[in-house]
Write a protein that holds these residues in place. Structure first.
Motif, PDB file in Angstrom:
ATOM      1  N   ALA A 245     -39.460  15.023 -24.319  1.00  0.00           N
ATOM      2  CA  ALA A 245     -39.254  15.529 -25.684  1.00  0.00           C
ATOM      3  C   ALA A 245     -38.775  14.391 -26.570  1.00  0.00           C
ATOM      4  N   LYS A 246     -39.231  14.410 -27.834  1.00  0.00           N
ATOM      5  CA  LYS A 246     -38.813  13.379 -28.792  1.00  0.00           C
ATOM      6  C   LYS A 246     -38.388  14.040 -30.082  1.00  0.00           C
ATOM      7  N   SER A 247     -37.224  13.672 -30.545  1.00  0.00           N
ATOM      8  CA  SER A 247     -36.762  14.156 -31.835  1.00  0.00           C
ATOM      9  C   SER A 247     -37.336  13.295 -32.944  1.00  0.00           C
ATOM     10  N   GLU A 248     -37.177  13.779 -34.163  1.00  0.00           N
ATOM     11  CA  GLU A 248     -37.657  13.025 -35.312  1.00  0.00           C
ATOM     12  C   GLU A 248     -36.751  11.826 -35.563  1.00  0.00           C
ATOM     13  N   ASN A 249     -37.330  10.773 -36.113  1.00  0.00           N
ATOM     14  CA  ASN A 249     -36.598   9.564 -36.505  1.00  0.00           C
ATOM     15  C   ASN A 249     -35.969   8.832 -35.332  1.00  0.00           C
ATOM     16  N   THR A 250     -36.638   8.865 -34.211  1.00  0.00           N
ATOM     17  CA  THR A 250     -36.203   8.072 -33.060  1.00  0.00           C
ATOM     18  C   THR A 250     -37.396   7.877 -32.141  1.00  0.00           C
ATOM     19  N   LEU A 251     -37.351   6.821 -31.346  1.00  0.00           N
ATOM     20  CA  LEU A 251     -38.349   6.621 -30.303  1.00  0.00           C
ATOM     21  C   LEU A 251     -37.839   7.090 -28.953  1.00  0.00           C
ATOM     22  N   GLU A 252     -36.547   7.406 -28.899  1.00  0.00           N
ATOM     23  CA  GLU A 252     -35.964   7.799 -27.623  1.00  0.00           C
ATOM     24  C   GLU A 252     -36.486   9.159 -27.185  1.00  0.00           C
ATOM     25  N   LEU A 253     -36.767   9.260 -25.910  1.00  0.00           N
ATOM     26  CA  LEU A 253     -37.247  10.501 -25.329  1.00  0.00           C
ATOM     27  C   LEU A 253     -36.178  11.100 -24.427  1.00  0.00           C
ATOM     28  N   ALA A 254     -36.198  12.398 -24.349  1.00  0.00           N
ATOM     29  CA  ALA A 254     -35.386  13.101 -23.369  1.00  0.00           C
ATOM     30  C   ALA A 254     -36.327  13.656 -22.309  1.00  0.00           C
ATOM     31  N   MET A 255     -35.984  13.470 -21.044  1.00  0.00           N
ATOM     32  CA  MET A 255     -36.816  13.974 -19.962  1.00  0.00           C
ATOM     33  C   MET A 255     -36.142  15.183 -19.328  1.00  0.00           C
ATOM     34  N   TYR A 256     -36.909  16.239 -19.177  1.00  0.00           N
ATOM     35  CA  TYR A 256     -36.424  17.458 -18.529  1.00  0.00           C
ATOM     36  C   TYR A 256     -37.256  17.703 -17.278  1.00  0.00           C
ATOM     37  N   VAL A 257     -36.578  18.121 -16.212  1.00  0.00           N
ATOM     38  CA  VAL A 257     -37.208  18.215 -14.900  1.00  0.00           C
ATOM     39  C   VAL A 257     -36.963  19.593 -14.303  1.00  0.00           C
ATOM     40  N   ARG A 266     -31.725  18.246 -17.653  1.00  0.00           N
ATOM     41  CA  ARG A 266     -31.930  17.008 -18.410  1.00  0.00           C
ATOM     42  C   ARG A 266     -31.718  15.829 -17.465  1.00  0.00           C
ATOM     43  N   ALA A 267     -32.673  14.918 -17.422  1.00  0.00           N
ATOM     44  CA  ALA A 267     -32.550  13.727 -16.582  1.00  0.00           C
ATOM     45  C   ALA A 267     -31.689  12.685 -17.280  1.00  0.00           C
ATOM     46  N   GLU A 268     -30.768  12.098 -16.536  1.00  0.00           N
ATOM     47  CA  GLU A 268     -29.865  11.070 -17.069  1.00  0.00           C
ATOM     48  C   GLU A 268     -30.239   9.714 -16.483  1.00  0.00           C
ATOM     49  N   PHE A 269     -30.268   8.691 -17.357  1.00  0.00           N
ATOM     50  CA  PHE A 269     -30.740   7.376 -16.949  1.00  0.00           C
ATOM     51  C   PHE A 269     -29.671   6.294 -17.063  1.00  0.00           C
ATOM     52  N   GLY A 270     -28.421   6.700 -17.124  1.00  0.00           N
ATOM     53  CA  GLY A 270     -27.351   5.714 -17.166  1.00  0.00           C
ATOM     54  C   GLY A 270     -27.428   4.854 -18.404  1.00  0.00           C
ATOM     55  N   GLU A 271     -27.382   3.548 -18.216  1.00  0.00           N
ATOM     56  CA  GLU A 271     -27.368   2.628 -19.352  1.00  0.00           C
ATOM     57  C   GLU A 271     -28.746   2.469 -19.983  1.00  0.00           C
ATOM     58  N   HIS A 272     -29.763   2.950 -19.324  1.00  0.00           N
ATOM     59  CA  HIS A 272     -31.115   2.816 -19.857  1.00  0.00           C
ATOM     60  C   HIS A 272     -31.517   4.083 -20.608  1.00  0.00           C
ATOM     61  N   ARG A 273     -32.559   3.967 -21.388  1.00  0.00           N
ATOM     62  CA  ARG A 273     -33.040   5.125 -22.110  1.00  0.00           C
ATOM     63  C   ARG A 273     -34.569   5.114 -22.124  1.00  0.00           C
ATOM     64  N   LEU A 274     -35.136   6.301 -22.186  1.00  0.00           N
ATOM     65  CA  LEU A 274     -36.583   6.418 -22.293  1.00  0.00           C
ATOM     66  C   LEU A 274     -36.990   6.318 -23.752  1.00  0.00           C
ATOM     67  N   GLU A 275     -38.105   5.634 -23.998  1.00  0.00           N
ATOM     68  CA  GLU A 275     -38.654   5.561 -25.342  1.00  0.00           C
ATOM     69  C   GLU A 275     -40.129   5.913 -25.300  1.00  0.00           C
ATOM     70  N   GLU A 276     -40.613   6.389 -26.410  1.00  0.00           N
ATOM     71  CA  GLU A 276     -42.018   6.739 -26.513  1.00  0.00           C
ATOM     72  C   GLU A 276     -42.866   5.507 -26.206  1.00  0.00           C
ATOM     73  N   GLU A 698     -31.678  15.010 -29.133  1.00  0.00           N
ATOM     74  CA  GLU A 698     -32.025  14.908 -27.715  1.00  0.00           C
ATOM     75  C   GLU A 698     -31.717  13.534 -27.130  1.00  0.00           C
ATOM     76  N   CYS A 699     -31.072  12.660 -27.914  1.00  0.00           N
ATOM     77  CA  CYS A 699     -30.816  11.299 -27.434  1.00  0.00           C
ATOM     78  C   CYS A 699     -29.549  11.245 -26.598  1.00  0.00           C
ATOM     79  N   ARG A 700     -29.506  10.295 -25.689  1.00  0.00           N
ATOM     80  CA  ARG A 700     -28.369  10.133 -24.802  1.00  0.00           C
ATOM     81  C   ARG A 700     -27.188   9.528 -25.568  1.00  0.00           C
ATOM     82  N   GLY A 701     -26.006   9.653 -24.982  1.00  0.00           N
ATOM     83  CA  GLY A 701     -24.811   9.087 -25.582  1.00  0.00           C
ATOM     84  C   GLY A 701     -24.071  10.091 -26.431  1.00  0.00           C
TER      85      GLY A 701
END
Length: 1479
Positions: A245-257, A266-276, A698-701
């Motif tokens: 999933a991607k919210s508006e005004n960001t490239l960051e993605l949230a992954m759901y499993v 919601r999948a957590e990636f620690g210090e890393h983040r998913l981007e489109e 939907e962004c981490r942090g």
């Protein structure tokens, strides 16, 4: 003649010798050659020699049932119609041939025969397959690439006609899409458009178990039970279904499993983040997922490899700096059939590559034998070996391995780094990559056969030789293809065999010749007979897949793996086709790596301390902690990984339950009950600008980042909403401008006086720099422009000598290409849904590159390699949601005109209402609307301090205008007292000049406030509150004309971003004003609020107060304006009750109050001065008991089926008795006033459309060239022609058209039935749609009866009714007078009367050419687009922010309801710059 016995015996011996000789092994393979035009998509049916291939040039598919020796055209499949052949992944008998049109074919016998089926529209891949029922299939159809997409399904393998599943489905997936997913047979998941929006950021995930016969259900995907919007991708891998999933005004993605299509995490990636477009889901195991995440710029891609826990929700880093390319391919492969062995390539000089995009990568190869826990180099003869992998793939299929146990091959070299492919050699390993030996010199294509008993290779260049090895690559033999009748040299393209690598037959695709003489061939290579014996038991060995340094087997997932495989030197073939080698497992004693964190009990991995730690309450077993018990036995924080087979006896037992205290065992502190306060002092005289870099929903942090600049040209940043500040390190350079990315909340740029630009793409966490092509311009023009979807595309407008030059970068500033010289502005004009607009750029360029010459509007879709002049003598242009509006100086050079475009290619003249002619039109203000129409303010009087004009509203294509309201107040910079309410459709407020004639003669303007609830069709005065703050009535007498509420608007605000409303606080508005006949000076104002969208108002404070909305309106904070104070007031029930809070012992002059743009935070910032110095004060309301716990999701009902914390609210529209607006009644989620909780993440306020209404006149607008009359009807303008009715056929899916009636449906309306004014009784077929029309309207026997008999029978009754009711009115439509709610002649149909005095006799403007194009990109306040775009505020004096064309150096980017102003006399561009901010 008789033969003697001896003679006969001799003959028999000779024959026997001949037979034995014939049975001896062959010395080379048998080869067959077949020519094709352009073979592609070659595949085997599993466990067979049947092969299919498609010739893409002839569009014909072929089949071979003897592994490529002989080929025949597919029977029953039409030649020249094959688009693609798709193999069923779960049934080795089934394949589907997709045709180019609507006819397709399916086989259930590996292609021996095919049965055809049809789809309503052409079908395109992918096809969705069901893992347990091969007859269940889903297929997507569409007439064209941009046409509506529909999903069809079958449960009988297309034996019957496919059934419609969903229209407008982006993609669909059987939940049972792999055999490991624990889902029900009928479960389906689909990505569909939003309920009220077609934007990709509103795409939803729907689940259904009845093929959507009933409405699908949005699964609850978050911890608090909410659904998620912006679903971009849906995929299955092993035992997991993954949604991104991607919210508006960001490239960051949230992954759901999920592993069952019902329970999501919601999948957590620690210090890393998913981007489109910046992550790759890799080949995974049954017990974990592997994801490679881009960790650098896309132009120099380097990744990080992450591995999940067993349910796919918590990822940990296994290795950094993995090599990937710009297409997302990653140098990663798991050794097939063996658990735990992985090969990757990493970038050794990653720091150099990160800092310089043109640096060449230096790659090294790494291998892991324990699922990525540890890594080591590859070794060949004690030298370090490096192999080419996925990013440099030369063959089809897997790179290194096959099901052949332990046999691995690759092309590479020994040394320090990986060299280019042409300098590599072929290496082989027969111990799964532990040790390697050089097999052949130079690169080769290679393949495995007979479970590794034979290896085949062919040089990767023009050649005539085929090579093979029968002893694991130690020795090689070869044969010349010319000796077997193959003419000339071949260039191999691909070498393959059966998927299980058990066959002795191989297929080689190759080409001969070059360029136009190139020919394509497929070769069948059969190695049967190279050994004369079949392997016996003694020819096999026990081979362990993983061993330690001492040669002892090692364990993965609690067991060892042992294979029985042929010995390397055994002179025999296994010769067991289609029988996969199976490992023998032996369980091991449990070790720490066999356990994972117990996420179900809120335990997560602490990477620093290498252990599982609690992050929430531990779940107590049922019945525990009762009867005074103080402890209970519960989770230790660990659990055995599901599927792990280790033995606990004698091993680790990390999952043994432990004792916990009853109550709150998480260690989370109770709320303090107080408001948190933090004061920070700064050097300087003023805050020049500040912006929020808001984290998407939907962004981490959990950061709330603010970046700010003082007049000392120092940039400061806070990650916790102002509680702690730090300077941004710019190596001592001044910061003269802050540019937040217009479309990405995470990115921000700091401009310096030099060419150096500092930037961050993670909300200020890390900073980088690039060099601009020139220094920033000093002409107060926009320096940076951004692309809506390509985050690394930038336009820089700098100065070279006396010229401003525009450059573009596609690599985030790493390199630049010049666009045009002598420009005033260049801007990307991309819009989602606007065809071919990705590279579309508009530039305003001075003619002949002379700054004193007129300006032309130039266009290009290839970065100005080619250019096109769109308009000459342009004043300015503005872009909005759907429209591009250009102000052009008319030919007489004394007036302006407006042109509008939707596609950016074709412009149409804006046509104002007939007789609406303002001579010397001097100024326009473009008011961006969210209701598919342009609101345009046309200045009527431009005299200083007496400015006002009329607001006209366009039709849906932005070209034909009608008057909405006249005499609307404006000020000299171009701001207009017009504001749309955010979060509710159709509500807007204006201030009108009540004494226009007096104002024309130099007297002071008298203003009155009006409101509309139907998007400008009708306007009414604001009713006064019932009582004042003292509980008494207001003293003013007379009707509403003499006694109403008036509000101070945009033209009087210190900061135009301080809007009345918030997008997340539906129905709420706060404003300052007074009750009376007119608006009085601001010093006499009080503060008012409304909870029902402006229908009723109440006073909340005496005097002028500034306000801010927090937690989506559940926290309101106000603070005194224009006087020193030590306290604020706050309300927790939408203004019904207020509390005072003293935040400081002394007093502070507060200049502004702010919070995050979405108004979802519980923190606020006060900006101002104390004792002459700059200070900011952060207020945190999260410590209050009433706002310490999160509300239950409005989508999660309580025990009684009703949400415990939310109500459903229907806006009350005073001009409609049934609450209908735009053809429907809408319901919104609002938190209950007494709910003691906080909203948190922004909720989807619009719950549903409760019902659609029947159509009325308000659901239609006048068609093109028609205008509204005094009776509300639409009539053709004299001298003009009606539009062509066949234009209706241009819409997608339309096969018939109606005659022109003069009316057309408002785009937003959803009304049904009633007065459908756009339809006539006569309907005609669209050209080429006659068969569909006839099918739809053809009449049968029963229809003929009703068409003839019933009208005759009813004629008498109708005639009687006509006789009784005749009044001479037949032949025309009477639509009624102005609505009862229209006040003072404003609104209703009279406002659109062509003979109305304010149209027929407009006030003439002063002479002189003063052009103002002001853009007000309003935050979408409609049902279709409820999104806030505000980032922060700019406190620079005289600065104007804007969002369409963005910002000048000191203007406010993405302002909440902000303006952009252009005054050509001053040379300004959509915003002003401070005179002291020269660069």
């Amino acid at each position: 003649m008789h033969l003697s016995m001896g003679r006969m015996l001799g003959i028999l011996v000779a024959l026997l010798a001949l037979t034995v000789s014939a049975a001896k092994s062959k010395d080379r393979p048998q080869v067959e050659e077949t020519q094709f035009e352009a073979p592609a998509n070659l595949f085997y049916f599993e466990d067979s020699d049947v092969v299919l291939v498609t010739d893409v040039k002839s569009k014909t598919a072929y089949r071979s049932e003897d592994a490529g020796v002989h080929w025949t055209v597919l029977e029953d499949v039409e030649k020249g119609e094959v688009l693609e052949v798709v193999k069923h992944p779960f049934d080795n008998q089934i394949a589907i041939v997709l045709g180019y049109e609507k006819r397709h074919w399916i086989t259930r016998d590996q292609g021996k025969s095919f049965k055809s089926f049809k789809t309503p529209q052409p079908a395109r891949p992918p096809i969705s397959f069901h893992a347990s029922d091969p007859e269940r299939l889903m297929i997507r159809t569409a007439e064209c690439a941009d046409c509506k997409k529909s999903m069809y399904y079958t449960t009988d393998g297309f034996d019957t006609e496919p059934k419609l599943l969903l229209d407008d489905a982006m993609s669909c997936l059987w939940a049972k899409s792999t055999d490991l997913i624990q889902a029900d047979e009928d479960d389906i998941l689909c990505i569909v458009k939003g309920s009220f929006s077609s934007w990709s950021s509103d795409y939803r995930l729907l689940a259904s178990s009845d093929f959507f016969k009933t409405d699908g259900v949005e699964p609850m995907m978050t911890e608090d039970g909410r659904s998620v919007s912006g679903i971009m991708n849906l995929a299955s891998v092993k035992s997991y279904i993954v949604a991104a999933a991607k919210s508006e005004n960001t490239l960051e993605l949230a992954m759901y499993v999920t592993d069952d299509a019902k329970t999501w995490h919601r999948a957590e990636f620690g210090e890393h983040r998913l981007e489109e477009n910046a992550y790759t889901l890799l080949e995974s195991t049954n017990y974990s997922m592997q994801v490679d995440v881009l960790a650098t710029k896309p132009t120099a891609p380097i990744g990080a490899l992450l591995t999940s826990n067993s349910n796919g929700t918590f990822f940990t880093k296994t290795i950094e700096h993995t090599n990937r390319n710009m297409h997302g391919f990653v140098d990663f492969e798991k050794i097939q059939n063996i658990q735990g062995i992985v090969l990757v390539n990493v970038v050794d000089n990653w720091e150099e590559v990160e800092s310089s995009w043109f640096a060449e990568k230096k790659l090294t190869s790494q291998i892991s034998f324990d699922d990525g826990r540890t890594w080591q180099s590859l070794k060949a003869d004690d030298k370090t070996l490096h192999l080419h992998s996925v990013t440099d793939q030369s063959n089809m299929g897997r790179i290194f391995s096959s099901p052949a146990p332990g046999i691995v091959m690759g092309v590479g070299n020994t040394g320090k780094y990986l060299k280019e492919y042409a300098k590599g050699d072929l290496y082989v390993s027969d111990d799964a990559g532990l040790t390697w030996t050089k097999a052949l010199s130079e690169p080769h294509l290679y393949e495995f056969g007979d479970q590794g008993a034979i290896l085949v290779a062919i040089k990767d260049e023009e050649t005539t030789e085929v090579k093979w090895s029968l002893n694991h690559g130690k020795d090689w033999k070869s044969t010349d293809l010319r000796d077997m009748g193959i003419k000339g040299k071949i260039r191999p393209i691909g070498l393959t065999t059966t998927p299980d690598s058990t066959s002795l037959k191989f297929l080689l695709t190759a080409i001969k010749g070059k360029s136009s003489n190139r020919e394509h061939f497929i070769y069948s290579l059969d190695f049967e007979g190279l050994h004369e014996d079949k392997c016996k038991k003694s020819d096999f060995e026990d081979w362990y897949a993983r061993v330690d340094e001492d040669g002892e087997p090692t364990c993965i997932m609690g067991h060892t793996q042992m294979f029985r495989r042929r010995k390397a030197d055994a002179e025999c073939f296994v010769d067991e086709e289609f029988k996969d080698p199976m490992p023998v497992m032996e369980d091991c004693k449990c070790k720490a790596e066999d356990f994972e964190c117990d996420y179900e009990n809120n335990f997560t991995w602490d990477a620093k301390n290498k252990k599982c730690v609690g992050s929430g309450s531990v779940k107590a077993p049922s019945g525990a902690c009762e009867d005074g018990e103080k402890t209970f036995v519960g989770s230790s924080g660990y659990r055995l990984i599901p599927g792990n087979t280790c033995t606990k006896k004698g091993g680790e037992t990390l999952d043994e339950p432990v004792e916990h205290e009853c109550g709150n065992s998480s260690g989370v502190a109770r709320p303090s009950g107080k408001v948190g306060v933090e004061l920070t002092k700064f050097k300087g005289d003023k805050f020049t600008e500040y912006y929020y870099l808001e984290r998407c929903p939907e962004c981490r942090g959990d950061d709330e980042t603010v970046i700010m600049r003082t007049d000392e040209k120092v940039a400061w940043i806070s990650r916790d909403h102002g509680f702690h500040w730090s300077k941004v390190d710019t190596d001592g350079e001044d910061v003269v401008a802050i540019y937040p990315h217009q479309y990405l909340n995470d990115a921000v740029y700091l401009v310096t006086p030099s060419k150096t630009v500092y930037y961050s793409q993670n909300r200020g966490d890390k900073w980088h720099s690039f060099t601009a092509p020139e220094k920033p311009n000093q002409d107060r023009l926009q320096i940076l422009q951004f692309h809506p979807t390509q985050k690394d595309w930038l336009i820089w407008t700098g100065s070279t000598g006396d010229q401003t030059v525009a450059h573009v970068s596609q690599k985030g500033g790493d390199d630049w290409d010049r666009l045009l010289r002598s420009v005033r502005k260049c801007q990307f004009v991309y819009r989602e849904g606007r065809a071919d607009s990705d590279q579309l750029i508009f530039c305003e360029q001075y003619a002949s590159e002379d700054p004193s010459a007129p300006i032309s509007l130039m266009s290009s879709d290839d970065f100005f390699k080619r250019k096109k002049e769109l308009k000459r003598d342009v004043i300015n242009f503005a872009t909005m949601a759907e429209y591009i509006v250009v102000a052009i100086r008319d030919e007489d050079q004394e007036s302006l005109r407006v042109d509008t475009s939707i596609d950016g290619q074709v412009f149409a003249d804006a046509r104002f209402p007939s007789n609406f002619k303002v001579a010397h039109q001097q100024a326009y203000t473009v008011l961006d609307s969210s209701t598919h129409a342009v609101f345009l303010h046309v200045t009527v009087n431009n005299k200083l301090d007496a400015e006002y004009g009329s607001i006209v509203k366009s039709n849906s294509n932005g070209t034909s205008y009608v008057l909405s309201v006249g005499e609307v107040n404006r000020n000299s910079p171009g701001y207009v007292d017009f504001e749309k309410m955010q979060g509710l459709e159709g509500v807007a407020i204006v201030n009108r000049v009540a004494n226009p004639k007096d104002a024309d003669n130099g007297k002071e303007k008298k203003l009155k406030t009006y409101i509309t609830h139907n998007d400008g069709a009708d306007w009414a005065l604001l009713p006064k509150p019932a009582k004042n703050l003292k509980g008494k009535g207001y003293k003013c007498k007379g009707g509403i004309e003499k006694c109403s509420l008036h509000l101070h608007g945009y033209t009087e605000r210190k900061d135009p971003r301080d809007t009345f409303s918030s997008p997340s606080a539906v129905g709420l508005m706060i404003a300052t004003g007074n009750v009376g006949e007119y608006l009085r000076p601001k010093k006499e104002a009080d503060t008012f609020a409304t909870r029902d969208g402006g229908v009723t108002w109440l006073p909340i404070a005496e005097g002028n107060w500034m306000w801010e909305f927090g937690d989506q309106g559940s926290i309101l904070v106000i603070v005194k304006e224009d006087e020193a104070t030590d306290s604020v007031r706050y309300s927790l029930n939408e203004g019904r009750d207020w509390e005072d809070y003293k935040f400081i012992d002394s007093s502070m002059q507060v200049e502004d109050i702010s919070t995050v743009p979405s108004d979802t935070s519980r923190k606020f910032l006060l900006w101002g001065k104390m004792k002459g110095g700059l200070v900011s004060i952060s207020l945190d309301f999260s410590g209050l008991e009433e706002r310490s716990e999160r509300c239950d999701s409005p989508d999660r009902p309580g025990s009684d089926g009703i949400s415990e914390d939310y109500d459903l609210w229907e806006p009350k529209h005073p001009l409609s008795n049934d609450n209908c607006l735009f053809g429907h009644v809408a319901q919104y989620h609002r938190k209950k006033l007494d709910a003691k909780c906080y909203n948190g993440r922004e909720i989807q306020h619009l719950h549903s459309v409760a019902r659609n209404c029947t159509c009325t006149r308000r659901d239609f607008e006048c068609d093109y060239n028609y205008e509204k009359q005094s009776d509300g009807s639409c009539r053709l303008v004299p001298g003009l022609s009606p539009p062509d009715p066949k234009d209706q056929c241009k819409a997608e899916g339309v096969d018939e058209y109606f005659d022109i009636t003069g009316y057309r449906r408002i785009p937003l309306t959803t009304c049904q039935g009633g007065q459908e004014l756009d339809y006539t009784s006569r309907v005609s077929p669209c050209p080429g749609k006659e068969p569909e029309f006839e099918k739809k309207h053809g009449i049968g026997g029963a229809g003929l009866f009703f068409a003839v008999v019933i009208p005759i029978a009813a004629a008498a009754g109708i005639g009687y009714w006509v006789w009784k009711n005749w009044d001479g009115k037949f032949g025309r439509i009477q639509l009624g007078d102005a609505p009862a709610g229209a006040i003072g002649g404003i609104g209703g149909s009279g406002a659109f009367d062509r003979d109305a005095p304010w149209i027929k006799y407009p006030i003439m403007a002063l002479s002189g050419i003063v052009a103002v194009v002001a853009a007000l990109p309003m935050v979408a306040g409609s049902l279709w687009r409820t999104v806030s775009t505000r980032l922060g505020r700019n406190r620079a004096e005289g600065g104007g922010g804007y969002s369409g064309p963005y910002t000048s150096r000191n203007s406010f980017a993405r302002g909440r309801g902000d303006y952009a102003v252009v005054d050509p006399d001053e040379g300004e561009l959509l915003g002003e710059a401070d005179s002291d901010e020269e660069v």
